[in-house]
Design a protein around this motif. Structure first.
Motif, PDB file in Angstrom:
ATOM      1  N   THR A  54      -5.409  12.436   5.041  1.00  0.00           N
ATOM      2  CA  THR A  54      -6.237  11.228   5.021  1.00  0.00           C
ATOM      3  C   THR A  54      -6.570  10.815   3.591  1.00  0.00           C
ATOM      4  O   THR A  54      -6.515   9.641   3.234  1.00  0.00           O
ATOM      5  CB  THR A  54      -7.542  11.463   5.810  1.00  0.00           C
ATOM      6  N   TRP A  55      -6.900  11.815   2.793  1.00  0.00           N
ATOM      7  CA  TRP A  55      -7.227  11.516   1.390  1.00  0.00           C
ATOM      8  C   TRP A  55      -6.012  10.926   0.683  1.00  0.00           C
ATOM      9  O   TRP A  55      -6.107   9.909   0.002  1.00  0.00           O
ATOM     10  CB  TRP A  55      -7.697  12.797   0.678  1.00  0.00           C
ATOM     11  N   THR A  58      -5.102   7.409   1.663  1.00  0.00           N
ATOM     12  CA  THR A  58      -6.015   6.436   1.058  1.00  0.00           C
ATOM     13  C   THR A  58      -5.708   6.276  -0.430  1.00  0.00           C
ATOM     14  O   THR A  58      -5.662   5.159  -0.945  1.00  0.00           O
ATOM     15  CB  THR A  58      -7.475   6.886   1.251  1.00  0.00           C
ATOM     16  N   ALA A  61      -2.714   4.178  -0.552  1.00  0.00           N
ATOM     17  CA  ALA A  61      -2.683   2.959   0.252  1.00  0.00           C
ATOM     18  C   ALA A  61      -2.412   1.762  -0.644  1.00  0.00           C
ATOM     19  O   ALA A  61      -2.943   1.661  -1.746  1.00  0.00           O
ATOM     20  CB  ALA A  61      -4.013   2.775   0.972  1.00  0.00           C
ATOM     21  N   GLU A 117     -10.479  -0.760   2.224  1.00  0.00           N
ATOM     22  CA  GLU A 117      -9.616   0.378   2.552  1.00  0.00           C
ATOM     23  C   GLU A 117     -10.070   1.667   1.877  1.00  0.00           C
ATOM     24  O   GLU A 117     -10.107   2.729   2.511  1.00  0.00           O
ATOM     25  CB  GLU A 117      -8.178   0.049   2.147  1.00  0.00           C
ATOM     26  N   LEU A 118     -10.393   1.592   0.594  1.00  0.00           N
ATOM     27  CA  LEU A 118     -10.759   2.814  -0.117  1.00  0.00           C
ATOM     28  C   LEU A 118     -12.087   3.350   0.401  1.00  0.00           C
ATOM     29  O   LEU A 118     -12.283   4.566   0.507  1.00  0.00           O
ATOM     30  CB  LEU A 118     -10.835   2.552  -1.621  1.00  0.00           C
ATOM     31  N   GLY A 121     -11.365   4.747   3.998  1.00  0.00           N
ATOM     32  CA  GLY A 121     -10.434   5.870   3.955  1.00  0.00           C
ATOM     33  C   GLY A 121     -11.063   7.125   3.369  1.00  0.00           C
ATOM     34  O   GLY A 121     -10.945   8.217   3.947  1.00  0.00           O
ATOM     35  N   TYR A 122     -11.727   6.968   2.250  1.00  0.00           N
ATOM     36  CA  TYR A 122     -12.328   8.162   1.631  1.00  0.00           C
ATOM     37  C   TYR A 122     -13.503   8.684   2.456  1.00  0.00           C
ATOM     38  O   TYR A 122     -13.718   9.888   2.545  1.00  0.00           O
ATOM     39  CB  TYR A 122     -12.738   7.864   0.185  1.00  0.00           C
ATOM     40  N   SER A 163     -13.035  13.128  -2.314  1.00  0.00           N
ATOM     41  CA  SER A 163     -13.402  11.853  -1.678  1.00  0.00           C
ATOM     42  C   SER A 163     -14.601  11.230  -2.377  1.00  0.00           C
ATOM     43  O   SER A 163     -14.599  10.028  -2.696  1.00  0.00           O
ATOM     44  CB  SER A 163     -13.720  12.071  -0.191  1.00  0.00           C
TER      45      SER A 163
END
Lengths: 526, 1039
Positions: A54-55, A58, A61, A117-118, A121-122, A163
């Protein structure tokens, strides 16, 4: 009698039908809920491993990061996917493009997604990390054995720090949440507190990694494994990156504890048994080096003429508009560009490449084609494409980067550059710094070696050249490097506001950064 | 007694019909009724004649004669009413006192051309005359469908029911349109009404069902009527009844054979820019720079002719065959009747190289009277269809970027058809040769559908009826998409090919039990029904995707490449949905003039949150036949009515659940669950009146005031939670609708008949409350491009949000004041096209339109409203001797469409507006002085593909939606041309969407966005298959 028959008839029908009736309480078979996802040891272990993915997804991305890359004038794109075009050139004030350059932090604005998004996502990665630590530290869950449990705990701790670090680098404020936080009482903390909290988590991850012995499963990084020693190196590198890239401007950059940066970097991934933290793309099925999909494919993005010009000032003019036909084939002394040849004759029709010859560069290629009419904005579309991570010829002779294969989260060269800068700016050894710079400058670029004799300014200049040439495609790193030396165009926002979507959840007022009407970023926190 | 006659006659129609033969068994103390039923002197076979209150009667034979007996003792010495009825005719009655003797009586029935005595069953307690309904029930019967049957039953409603909006979501052959009844009930979801076909609560769409089978469609339009159907009925209810043998004459065998054959054609072609702005060489070829790119003219005027032109639209759009064959057989004999049909459809659409849609349907309905207390009705339907589709090739998108000098019919370098590599500098990544895609790729959709219905009716007493039903519906859909290896994109890059297959086997069944009691009291009649309804639905899907193939032209997974970088990816889901509902409805008919009705219903559904499993709905309504007390001159019937009811909208399957996605083997938070999630609650008041006047006119007016609260919205949650969103009940949407219907027999004399129906409606809707942040939504939640519709408290629903260009002095002043432009208003001027531009740039290469700013410095504002001012439809029927003409005109006045199909090509100068050749040329010194604009001027409107008012268009149109002209051939001709024993033979022409008048610039104004979102509120034109027209010849034979 009639009523009896009615009752009998209805009874038969009711029994028949009722036999087919089932409970209205239906479990969703298609996806787990928290009970199924977070209670089982093997599921928690999968969550721990998933935090890395996931990290990384992101970090790589395109949404958000691609805009930062074009704002940094590192890459360019005349496509407006991910709002790249609208945020990419603030000098245009003809009414057709965003004249102010401010983040469009409005739920009605198309450009709003670039700042979402960031954030999401984070925080998603952070939340999963918190779930793992809640299970292990609070609920005392044991995953197989003590060693495996510590392995998951360490990774979760690492991603907690990583994150929070990204939130601190990108947003003016945010939530500091960990496994002890009651999220029903959320409060924003300024970016400095975020940075310090992130650093504390990374320090904790370093301690955990150093205190335990393990190897991460291959599935956690789509094929790559990491020892506890390497995890400690990664955490140290991330800490160095956080401290160095956090500043919003040159003044803040001057206040960085560069000695601390050098200390962290000296224990980072280019120390000891050096390695690149490369994660493996799978075509974006699960692992998605999205930023490279756009910028390692010459038909969707190009390196900015500003950077191309640095590598070959003779042939690569900047800025556009240029004479008809664009820039000519390069002949760069930097082996990373070389003569710009690339690929095979089969690709020429699709990508305008000149088939590979002996003088080909390792990281960049030249294309004769320009996708856009000048009126669309080819003034900022160079003839140089970035192909460092492209695997064409390995996977598909006709394709160009398709999000497969190694994609960088942190290269040893970036760690070298941080290390070198830490030394240079903290009064450390210039000779060591020069050597660190030369790891890429000489070994990869084939350029004349930097030496201590270059002095602080000379070394900084060479270091910054390496940043420009070595680091495109690594998340939003080029943006952070341009930001902290006041290298961004006037009007470019230097950080993101809390997204309107988050503000809307709590009914908070919208605000933004950048453009003519707003400061570029929040004041330096005390 | 009078009121009893009316209600009981209606209630007992079915019973009388069912008992036709049983009741003819005579006994010593019986009265025997015989006679003949005629209309205009002709025998009327299939009419029911009976004494409903005693449950006896008969069906007339083809000679119009009837015969039944009844035991005298049943009447207990009281007078009874003999009731004569036939669908489409005004009923007649005769009061008699039963005696043990033969009663011979003939009846002459008059056609009910205005449907004044129509009986409906939807939303009401039981069969009710339209004269007594307390709310509006729209009815479309076979007579309105048969002459130009739409491919889909929902299409048959278009232009025939006030308040019913029908819209084409895609012109793809075989696709069903969307329908909305009155105002919207949902901010983000579709507005599909609950559809019931012969008692089957269908969840699987109506695209499989053919219109020729339809006997009658009844439509109730909101909660004021649809409360009876509970938590899934806020959008209204459409109930479809298919043809049965019950309406035939005793002993009659009916046969119909109907064939249509014709063509489908695109209503209009929309060309691109036929000019360019490049320098040419002396020989007319493009001048190229050192790297092979074209060189743009210094003046940037698109005035150059291409060296060669090809008619690409003519190559892509080809008239396609349209054919239907329909055969129907029905018979009524004694205790049984049946109707069986077969329909074959082939609709090739309008795209070259595609076969389009084909479908074969079989249906049989059987009714069986077991004895004087039990009877059963069963039905079975099987349909299969196949379509090769044009949507998934990028056809409608890619072709908009073609320059006209590209021969898309030329072969590839290797000689294979349709030139794929069509790039020409400057490159376009968007351009596609549609013919290559269509010819090389295959996209198929195959469906099988089976529906079975079973109903058991039991009448233990005259006043009591019990019914049980089980209805089963199953659909199996197989979608398959194949791209061969080596498939070329427009740059010449070869694809690895791909294969995707998706199997969707869905099934649903519903079962129910109802008990109905009906009693006459001194001054009123009461009908009360209790019911239990159970629904069980299972949706499943399995998909497999191979993104690389290793063997050419093998269309199965054996060809899939074993490539770790292109793994074969499976997917699946299962959704089980169960609902259990109870209701009680009671109706009081007081003195035949006041009808009061009340109901309460409880719904329990697995779709509701686990802590919110059951919800209640109710309705109260009243109808007052004023004309029974007040006799106004010329007024035949005047009814006032009011109804208030509640109904719901169920959440989707996933909505209540806490959801983690599993990606790469690890769970990740996505949706925060909501155990308290409720169905949306719609409350509607409906006021109205019906007036029949001057014998030949009928007028109905209704006003609907609808408020739907607890809107089910997917809203963001704090990212700190790790979740992305949650479904919550979060907003209120209010709407009101005025609707009116006028029916008139304009002429009826001898063999000439002319009838007209007008239906009109006007809807307004506002979001009155929203306790989450305003947001932008669109037809496809996964496509950010089309999210341009803003939802916020206090705002009209259906508002397009975007930027405006300065076209007025006020806008200019505001923009300057807000800092959007520098200088003063005198620095700007209005150009020839009505846009303000910088005076210094006017008539130069730098001229650009200017973005308008709001006073607060923002540029986003409402730029359009999709809601039409009104809809009006006119339905005309004209008959003269053997000639009949039917036409349906629809007029949609107002309502905006956002035209993305036009906006995107602006990026590449492909819109016709760029062509300046027909604009007066300027001087040599200033080529712009005549009004010509450079390409950069028009490209400004592209606006990074963000919404702006340049692309907001008026969606008004007037359309001849249906036209049929039929001529019934004389019997002598039928024999002469050796058509055998057919008693009727009709020859005709049928047109659908034949003529449209509109200013809309796209293919067709009947267009809305893709993606399944609210098609009425989120109207965008987005590269979809355009609606088209068909014209066919028809031959119908029957006996």
């Amino acid at each position: 009698m009639q009523m009896n028959r009615l009752a009998r008839g209805l009874g038969i029908l009711a029994v028949t039908v009722a036999a087919g009736c089932k409970s209205l309480d239906i479990q969703n078979p298609n996806a787990p809920d928290a009970r199924r996802a977070l209670s089982d040891p093997s599921a928690i272990e999968a969550v721990a491993g998933g935090t890395i993915r996931t990290w990384f997804n992101t970090f790589d991305a395109c949404e958000g990061n691609c805009v930062l890359a074009v704002q940094a004038q590192s890459f360019t794109s005349s496509w407006n996917n991910y709002n790249m075009f609208v945020y990419s050139d603030y000098s245009q004030t003809d009414g057709t493009r965003n004249a102010t350059g401010a983040w469009q932090n409005d739920p009605a604005a198309a450009g709003r997604t670039s700042i979402e998004e960031l954030w999401t996502g984070y925080y998603s990665a952070l939340s999963s990390a918190n779930d793992v630590l809640t299970a292990i530290r609070i609920n005392k869950l044991v995953i197989n054995n003590a060693s495996d449990t510590k392995r998951s705990e360490t990774i979760a701790q690492l991603i907690q720090g990583a994150s929070l670090a990204e939130i601190a680098m990108n947003y003016d404020k945010g939530y500091i949440v960990d496994e002890t936080t009651d999220i029903s009482t959320l409060a924003y903390q300024d970016r400095k507190k975020l940075r310090d909290a992130a650093l504390a988590k990374l320090d904790a991850a370093i301690a955990l990694a150093n205190g335990n012995t393990f190897v991460t499963p291959a599935a956690w990084a789509n094929g790559n494994t990491y020892t506890n020693v390497q995890i400690a190196q990664i955490a140290n590198s991330l800490a160095a990156r956080l401290l160095a890239y956090w500043p919003r401007n040159a003044a803040e950059n001057a206040s960085v504890n560069w000695g601390q940066v050098a200390t962290y970097a000296s224990k980072g991934i280019s120390s000891g048994a050096a390695f690149d933290w490369m994660l493996i793309g799978d075509g974006c099925a699960s692992w998605c080096p999205d930023i490279l999909q756009w910028f390692d494919a010459v038909d969707t993005g190009r390196i900015h003429t500003r950077v191309a010009n640095m590598m070959d000032p003779v042939t690569q003019k900047t800025p556009f508009p240029l004479a008809a036909g664009g820039n000519t084939q390069p002949n760069s002394p930097d082996k990373r560009l070389g003569n710009g040849t690339f690929g095979t004759a089969d690709m020429v029709a699709g990508f305008g490449n000149i088939p590979k010859t002996a003088g080909a560069g390792t990281d960049f290629m030249y294309s004769t084609q320009n996708n856009f009419r000048p009126s669309r904005g080819s003034w900022h579309q160079s003839n140089i494409g970035h192909v460092r991570y492209d695997l064409s010829g390995v996977q598909d002779v006709n394709g160009i980067y398709a999000a497969y294969g190694p994609a960088p989260a942190f290269t040893r060269n970036e760690n070298d550059l941080l290390w070198a800068e830490g030394l240079i700016r903290s009064g450390g050894s210039l000779a060591t710094a020069a050597q660190l710079i030369n790891n890429s400058r000489v070994n990869r670029g084939g350029l004349p070696a930097a030496t201590a004799a270059d002095g602080v300014n000379g070394l900084i200049a060479k270091l910054q050249y390496e940043q420009e040439v070595e680091l495109p495609g690594i998340g939003a790193v080029p943006f952070y490097n341009r930001r902290r030396i006041d290298g961004l165009l006037v009007g470019t926002p230097h950080e993101m506001p809390v997204p309107a979507k988050e503000l809307g959840v709590f009914g908070q007022a919208l605000y933004t950064w950048g453009g003519g009407a707003n400061p570029a970023n929040s004041p330096t926190p005390p | 007694m009078d009121r009893a006659w009316m209600l009981r006659s209606l209630r007992a129609i079915g019973a009388v019909v069912a008992l036709a033969s049983i009741a003819t068994v005579a006994s010593a103390q019986s009265a025997q009724f015989t006679g003949k039923v005629t209309s205009s002197g002709q025998p009327l076979g299939g009419a029911s004649v009976g004494i409903p209150e005693l449950g006896v009667g008969a069906i007339t034979g083809q000679d119009g004669k009837y015969n039944f007996t009844v035991e005298v003792s049943k009447a207990k010495g009281l007078p009874v009413v003999v009731f004569v009825r036939y669908i489409g005719y005004k009923p007649k009655r005769m009061s008699v006192t039963l005696e043990a003797k033969r009663v011979e009586k003939d009846f002459e029935l008059e056609k009910d051309v205005l449907s004044l005595d129509q009986v409906v069953v939807t939303g009401v307690n039981e069969a009710t005359s339209q004269k007594k309904t307390a709310f509006s029930v729209g009815v479309v019967d076979a007579s309105q469908i048969k002459d130009s049957p739409a491919t889909s039953p929902l299409g048959a409603l278009a232009g025939k029911v006030a308040g019913a909006s029908v819209m084409t979501t895609t012109g793809q052959p075989g696709a069903e349109p969307a329908i909305r009844l009155r105002s919207a009930t949902s901010l983000t979801g579709r507005q599909d009404p609950l559809v019931i076909v012969d008692g089957t609560i269908t969840r699987l769409g109506l695209a499989d069902i053919n219109s020729e089978d339809i006997e009658r469609v009844e439509v109730i339009k909101g909660a004021a009527a649809s409360s009876l159907y509970g938590s899934d009925a806020a959008n209204g209810v459409v109930q479809i009844f298919t043809k049965r043998g019950a309406g035939l004459a005793e002993g009659q065998l009916a046969f119909t054979l109907r064939n249509e054959f014709g063509q489908s054609t695109l209503p209009r072609k929309v060309p691109g820019n036929m000019s360019h702005d490049y320098n040419l060489n002396a020989d007319g070829t493009f001048a190229l720079d050192a790297t092979g790119n074209r060189v743009e003219r210094d003046d940037k005027l698109s005035i150059g002719a291409y060296p060669v032109y090809y008619d690409q639209l003519d190559a892509v759009f080809k008239p396609g065959n349209f054919m239907t064959n329909y055969v129907s057989v029905g018979q009524r004999r004694g205790n049984n009747n049946f109707n069986a049909s077969f329909q074959n459809t082939h609709d090739a659409g309008t795209l070259a190289l595609l076969n389009g849609f084909s479908r074969q349907n079989f249906r049989i309905n059987v009714d069986q009277v077991m004895n004087d207390q039990w009877d059963i009705s069963t039905g079975a339907f099987y349909g299969r269809s196949h379509s090769d589709q044009g949507e998934d090739h990028g056809i409608f998108f890619g072709m908009k970027f073609l320059e006209p000098n590209i021969d898309i019919t030329a072969p590839n370098k290797d000689g294979t058809p349709y030139n794929a590599v069509i790039k020409q500098a400057p490159l376009s990544g968007n351009v596609v040769n549609p013919l290559y895609g269509i010819s090389q790729r295959a996209v198929f959709d195959d469906r099988d559908r089976f529906t079975g219905t079973f109903k058991l009716r039991y009448r233990p007493a005259q006043w009591l009826t019990a019914e049980g039903n089980i209805n089963f519906d199953e659909s199996n859909d197989l979608y398959k998409s194949f791209t061969p290896t080596g498939f070329l994109n427009s740059s010449g890059a070869k694809s690895k090919g791909g294969l995707y297959e998706q199997s969707t086997p869905n099934r649903t069944y519903n079962a129910g039990v109802t008990v109905t009691a009906n009693k006459d009291f001194k001054w009123f009649t009461n009908t009360t029904k209790v019911a239990w309804v159970y629904e069980d639905q299972l949706n499943r899907q399995v998909s497999v995707n191979a993104s690389a193939l290793s063997v050419p032209q093998v269309t199965e997974y054996s060809a899939a490449a074993q490539d770790p970088n292109n793994p074969i990816q499976p997917g699946s889901f299962t959704q089980t949905i169960r609902n259990q509902n109870f209701f009680l409805i009671s109706t009081f008919d007081i003195k035949d003039k006041l009808v009061v009705d009340g109901l309460i219903r409880q719904d329990q559904s697995s779709l509701f949150g686990s802590e919110s499993r059951s919800h209640n709905y109710y309705r109260g309504s009243v109808a007052y036949r004023l004309s029974e007390d007040l006799h106004l001159p010329g007024v035949d019937e005047f009814k006032l009515r009011y109804s208030y009811g509640t109904a719901g909208l169920r959440p989707t399957f996933d909505a209540q659940y806490q959801i983690f996605s599993v990606s790469g083997g690890s769970p990740q938070k996505v949706t925060l669950g909501n155990p308290l999630l409720k169905p949306a609650l719609s409350k509607e008041s409906e006021y109205g009146f019906n007036i029949n006047f001057l014998t030949n006119f009928t007028f109905e007016y209704s006003y609907s005031d609808k408020v739907t609260s607890d809107q089910i919205l997917k809203v963001p949650v704090s990212s700190a939670s790790g979740y992305q969103n949650q479904w919550v009940n979060a907003a209120t949407l209010a709407g009101n609708t005025h609707e009116a219907t006028l029916g008139a027999v304009l002429y009826s004399k001898g063999e000439t008949f002319w009838r007209m129906n007008l239906a009109a409606d006007r809807t307004r809707q506002t979001i009155t409350a929203m306790n989450v942040a305003p947001e932008l939504v669109g037809p496809n939640p996964n496509d950010g491009n089309t999210r341009i519709f803003r939802i916020a408290a206090g705002q009209k629903f259906g508002i397009i949000y975007g930027a405006k260009w300065i076209r007025s002095a006020d806008q200019l002043a505001t923009t300057i004041k807000a800092g959007g432009l520098t200088g003063s208003t005198s620095d700007y001027t209005l150009n020839e096209l009505g846009y303000y531009v910088a005076k210094s740039a006017w008539q130069t290469v730098n001229e650009k339109p200017l973005k308008a700013y709001n006073a607060d410095g923002s540029t986003l504002t409402p730029i359009g409203d999709v809601n039409p001012d009104f809809n009006l439809s006119m339905n005309q029927t004209f008959q003269y001797k053997s000639l009949s003409i039917n036409g349906v005109f629809t007029w949609v006045k107002g309502g905006n469409i956002y035209n993305y199909t036009r906006q995107w090509p602006f990026n590449e100068q492909r819109d016709p507006v760029f062509d300046q050749r027909n604009v007066p040329a300027g001087t040599t010194a200033n080529p712009y002085s005549g009004g010509r604009k450079p390409v950069s001027y028009f490209q400004a409107f592209y606006n990074n593909f963000d919404a702006n008012d340049y692309f907001v268009e008026d969606g008004s149109y007037i359309r001849l939606r249906e036209l049929s002209v039929n001529y019934q051939l004389p019997r002598s001709w039928v024999k002469a041309i050796k058509l055998g024993d057919f008693q009727t033979a009709k020859l005709g022409i049928v047109g659908r969407n034949l003529w449209t008048s509109t200013k809309y610039s796209g293919y067709d104004p009947d267009v809305t966005g893709p993606g399944g979102g609210n098609p009425f509120a989120y109207r965008v034109d987005y590269f979809t298959y355009p609606a088209y027209k068909t014209f066919t010849l028809m031959l119908e034979l029957g006996y």
